[in-house]
Motif scaffolding. Structure first.
Motif, PDB file in Angstrom:
ATOM      1  N   TYR A  41       6.324   9.946  -2.121  1.00  0.00           N
ATOM      2  CA  TYR A  41       5.547   8.999  -1.471  1.00  0.00           C
ATOM      3  C   TYR A  41       4.534   8.664  -1.859  1.00  0.00           C
ATOM      4  O   TYR A  41       3.385   9.588  -2.235  1.00  0.00           O
ATOM      5  N   LYS A 101       0.738  -1.031  -0.096  1.00  0.00           N
ATOM      6  CA  LYS A 101      -0.072  -0.127   0.071  1.00  0.00           C
ATOM      7  C   LYS A 101       0.615   1.199  -0.002  1.00  0.00           C
ATOM      8  O   LYS A 101       0.217   2.332   0.023  1.00  0.00           O
ATOM      9  N   THR A 102       2.131   1.130   0.241  1.00  0.00           N
ATOM     10  CA  THR A 102       2.776   2.244   0.370  1.00  0.00           C
ATOM     11  C   THR A 102       4.195   2.033  -0.573  1.00  0.00           C
ATOM     12  O   THR A 102       4.807   1.043  -0.402  1.00  0.00           O
ATOM     13  N   ARG A 142       0.989   6.302  -1.846  1.00  0.00           N
ATOM     14  CA  ARG A 142      -0.082   5.804  -0.983  1.00  0.00           C
ATOM     15  C   ARG A 142      -1.291   5.203  -1.822  1.00  0.00           C
ATOM     16  O   ARG A 142      -1.783   6.100  -2.440  1.00  0.00           O
ATOM     17  N   THR A 198      -4.273   7.508  -1.469  1.00  0.00           N
ATOM     18  CA  THR A 198      -4.353   8.656  -1.759  1.00  0.00           C
ATOM     19  C   THR A 198      -4.362   8.799  -3.389  1.00  0.00           C
ATOM     20  O   THR A 198      -5.126   9.664  -3.899  1.00  0.00           O
TER      21      THR A 198
END
Length: 216
Positions: free
Chosen positions: A82, A66-67, A84, A87
């Motif tokens: 980053y 997920k990241t 996510r 997001t």
């Protein structure tokens, strides 16, 4: 060499996937709001800014699931970005897996600091600007082979910071010299340079008589 060809094959497959999704891996234009140096110089002011757009080459990528974190570098510096899952749009987050080290991307989002104080861009949107089909030299060892460095100057400039800074400094010095001489009324004239021996990748020196100079 075989390993490089294998990586090239994988990258070309990713390139075809992007095209299959209707995405252009080599768009004509991307508008950025800042270069990375500006973000770092105005660090406190930039934290919280949520309409920041930057562009550069991916130099490192880590994480999964997920990241995902990555390092992006432009002509002025490097910044952590980053990705996510919660997001980004679902389809856009799936495309993160198609990003390789060496790719150029444009990213938009919000500047924040991580728990360790690392200045970071939380990506809310991104696009490929140039998909790289050849891998860069291994990060930790850099580009050490002198033969490759001299024959592939573009790799030398990408991987070796000292070489890149030297080239930039040389360009600035020559520019300043021209400005000073121009201001004093000098005119730059380029003329052929005569040398006793000609050089080149496969040139073989030989003697010939130069009548005008009365010499070999």
């Amino acid at each position: 060499m075989e390993e490089i060809l294998d990586q090239k094959k994988i990258r070309i497959e990713k390139l075809e996937k992007l095209k299959g999704l209707g995405l252009n891996p080599y768009p004509y234009k991307f508008v950025r709001t800042h270069i990375i140096k500006e973000i770092r110089e105005k660090e406190e002011e930039m934290v919280g800014a949520n309409s920041v757009a930057i562009a550069g080459r991916i130099m490192a990528k880590r994480g999964h699931g997920k990241t995902v974190f990555a390092d992006i570098k432009d002509e002025s510096g490097k910044l952590q970005i980053y990705f996510r899952k919660d997001t980004l749009d679902k389809k856009l987050f799936e495309i993160v897996d198609l990003i390789d080290i060496g790719d150029f991307i444009g990213a938009q989002g919000e500047i924040f600091k991580t728990g360790t104080g690392e200045l970071t861009l939380l990506v809310k949107g991104f696009e490929f600007l140039s998909k790289s089909v050849f891998p860069l030299p291994e990060k930790w060892h850099g580009l050490k082979d002198k033969e490759i460095r001299y024959r592939k100057r573009y790799l030398d400039l990408i991987m070796n910071k000292d070489v890149r800074e030297m080239v930039v400094m040389r360009a600035k010095i020559i520019k300043k010299m021209r400005e000073i001489l121009d201001s004093k009324g000098f005119i730059e004239v380029e003329t052929p340079t005569l040398q006793p021996l000609y050089g080149g990748a496969f040139a073989q020196p030989f003697k010939t008589y130069y009548n005008a100079l009365d010499r070999d």
